[in-house]
Design a protein around this motif. Sequence first.
Motif: not given
Length: 378
Positions: A45, A49, A52-53, A326, A329-330, A334-336
Amino acid sequence: MSKKKMFVRMITASLVRRKSRMIVALLAIAIGATILSGLVTIYNDVPKQMGAQFRNYGANMIFTSSEGGFSPEEFQEALNILPGDSLVGATPYRYETVRIHEQPIQVAGTDMTGLQKTSPYWSVEGEWPSQSGQILLGEQVAKDLSISIGETTTLTYRPEDEDALDETFDAVVTGIVNTGGKEESYAYISYEDLSLLTGADDTYDLAEISVSASADELQSYVDQIKNGTTAITPSLVKRVTASEATVLSKLQALVLLVTVIVLALTMICVATTMAAVVSERRREIGLRKAIGASDASLIAEFMGEGMLLGAVGGLFGSFLGFAFAQFVSVNVFSSQISLQPLLIPVTVAVSIIVTGAACLIPIRSATKVDPALVLKGE
């Protein structure tokens, strides 16, 4: 009672009689499986992630043209080559020199909505332009011209035809942008307003593209665009793509290293526990060998105990690992993340393999027990 049922009964009875040691081994396996499942989930993942950052730091692809510009149709044709689910944003620009308060200023005509997607790091005091007749000033421009938010300013454009009259356009300053870079030396209006001011609307000078993809995928897209159109020259923003690739490779290497170390520690813990079990059962093993038990039956029993522990620990660990991933990641991104069903059997299989490998040395010790010496008490 069938042989299979007897075998399962022997294994479970042996595990139940030694609860404390088996619980320690089970916990070690479960922890190892948790780390394995969690880190593999994060490993898979992380590129998405992190990508996206990194998109928050600006575009990672640039469209330019060596022919003095490219048309909106050519721009859209190039965009169609990029996968729709990977395209974060696309912002075309057209630059012209205008005068504001009699000072020459570079004005960029662009798509404000797309600009917010490709440059989310821009800090805007006030508001982004949302309609015709509005302008966004760079902080340096606003400071040099002493213009504040809410003021109306006049943009003057001098056509190439010296006999033509200057064109003017009034715009309200809705915001001032601060980036710490060259963007502060520009003013930004919509592409339609710039076309209205200059009387030309057929070309873009360049475009910034933000794509969520790995470095290899980005290079593949660049090659496809080069082969698919001659009007646009795509290139990668090296400082973004190189930094992203470096961070991802190091992070993935770290995840892999930690996983290997945890599995090695799990193997050591299980091997130590099984060695202690073999030591406790030396008299039992000696007695069974004295009455005719074969080494194969002993190997099957101990290996069965270990693999059963591995299966149970791996099953628990796969779900605990998802919870661990999880949580990371959160709190970090800050995402699921979504559960990967295929990872459950893989985690169980790896746990069984690791446990089986850890049992090899204790099992070898069990097969070397001499019944005569053990039963004599030596």
